[in-house]
Design a protein around this motif. Sequence first.
Motif, PDB file in Angstrom:
ATOM      1  N   UNK A  86       0.825  -1.202   0.030  1.00  0.00           N
ATOM      2  CA  UNK A  86       0.101   0.100  -0.094  1.00  0.00           C
ATOM      3  C   UNK A  86       0.931   1.202   0.048  1.00  0.00           C
ATOM      4  N   UNK A  87       1.936   1.218   1.011  1.00  0.00           N
ATOM      5  CA  UNK A  87       2.727   2.448   0.914  1.00  0.00           C
ATOM      6  C   UNK A  87       3.612   2.817  -0.338  1.00  0.00           C
ATOM      7  N   UNK A  88       4.017   1.330  -1.044  1.00  0.00           N
ATOM      8  CA  UNK A  88       4.666   1.678  -2.487  1.00  0.00           C
ATOM      9  C   UNK A  88       3.744   2.320  -3.257  1.00  0.00           C
ATOM     10  N   UNK A  89       2.474   1.782  -3.322  1.00  0.00           N
ATOM     11  CA  UNK A  89       1.439   2.241  -4.237  1.00  0.00           C
ATOM     12  C   UNK A  89       1.245   3.948  -4.074  1.00  0.00           C
ATOM     13  N   UNK A  90       1.067   4.202  -2.750  1.00  0.00           N
ATOM     14  CA  UNK A  90       0.796   5.450  -2.531  1.00  0.00           C
ATOM     15  C   UNK A  90       1.994   6.466  -2.808  1.00  0.00           C
ATOM     16  N   UNK A  91       3.242   5.888  -2.738  1.00  0.00           N
ATOM     17  CA  UNK A  91       4.209   6.597  -3.194  1.00  0.00           C
ATOM     18  C   UNK A  91       4.452   6.807  -4.667  1.00  0.00           C
ATOM     19  N   UNK A  92       3.973   5.566  -5.502  1.00  0.00           N
ATOM     20  CA  UNK A  92       3.910   5.656  -6.837  1.00  0.00           C
ATOM     21  C   UNK A  92       2.855   6.773  -7.324  1.00  0.00           C
ATOM     22  N   UNK A  93       1.614   6.752  -6.805  1.00  0.00           N
ATOM     23  CA  UNK A  93       0.754   7.723  -7.191  1.00  0.00           C
ATOM     24  C   UNK A  93       0.976   9.138  -6.812  1.00  0.00           C
ATOM     25  N   UNK A  94       1.515   9.268  -5.569  1.00  0.00           N
ATOM     26  CA  UNK A  94       1.962  10.846  -5.361  1.00  0.00           C
ATOM     27  C   UNK A  94       3.244  11.352  -5.882  1.00  0.00           C
ATOM     28  N   UNK A  95       4.057  10.446  -6.436  1.00  0.00           N
ATOM     29  CA  UNK A  95       5.474  10.667  -6.813  1.00  0.00           C
ATOM     30  C   UNK A  95       6.488  10.812  -5.684  1.00  0.00           C
ATOM     31  N   UNK A  96       6.009  10.414  -4.428  1.00  0.00           N
ATOM     32  CA  UNK A  96       7.204  10.387  -3.402  1.00  0.00           C
ATOM     33  C   UNK A  96       7.717   9.202  -3.679  1.00  0.00           C
ATOM     34  N   UNK A  97       9.213   9.524  -3.916  1.00  0.00           N
ATOM     35  CA  UNK A  97      10.189   8.314  -4.088  1.00  0.00           C
ATOM     36  C   UNK A  97      10.663   7.671  -2.895  1.00  0.00           C
ATOM     37  N   UNK A  98      10.480   8.367  -1.851  1.00  0.00           N
ATOM     38  CA  UNK A  98      10.968   8.067  -0.400  1.00  0.00           C
ATOM     39  C   UNK A  98       9.695   6.931   0.268  1.00  0.00           C
ATOM     40  N   UNK A  99       8.453   7.630   0.065  1.00  0.00           N
ATOM     41  CA  UNK A  99       7.613   6.658   0.738  1.00  0.00           C
ATOM     42  C   UNK A  99       7.661   5.248  -0.292  1.00  0.00           C
ATOM     43  N   UNK A 100       7.777   5.388  -1.455  1.00  0.00           N
ATOM     44  CA  UNK A 100       7.759   4.325  -2.446  1.00  0.00           C
ATOM     45  C   UNK A 100       8.984   3.217  -1.972  1.00  0.00           C
ATOM     46  N   UNK A 101      10.001   3.917  -1.761  1.00  0.00           N
ATOM     47  CA  UNK A 101      11.293   2.977  -1.342  1.00  0.00           C
ATOM     48  C   UNK A 101      10.910   2.314   0.041  1.00  0.00           C
TER      49      UNK A 101
END
Length: 61
Positions: A17-32
Motif C-alpha cells: 500500500x505504501x509503495x502504491x501511494x508513493x507511486x501515485x503521489x510521486x514520493x520516491x521516499x515513501x515508495x522506497x
Amino acid sequence: MDKDRVAGSAKQTKGSVKEAIGKITGDSKIQAEGSSEKIAGKAQNAVGGIKDTMRDATKPR
C-alpha cells in the motif's frame, strides 16, 4: 500458523500500500520505504513458514 507468518503478511500488505501511494503521489521516499517493508514482510513470512514446517516435522504422529 506461526505469528511471524501473520505479522509478515500484514507487513507485506502495508508495504504494498505504501509503495502504491508513493507511486501515485510521486514520493520516491515513501515508495522506497514501502518496497523495503514489503521485502521485510516476505522474509518474515518465510521465517514463519519454516517454523511451521519444523513444528509439524517434530510433532509425534
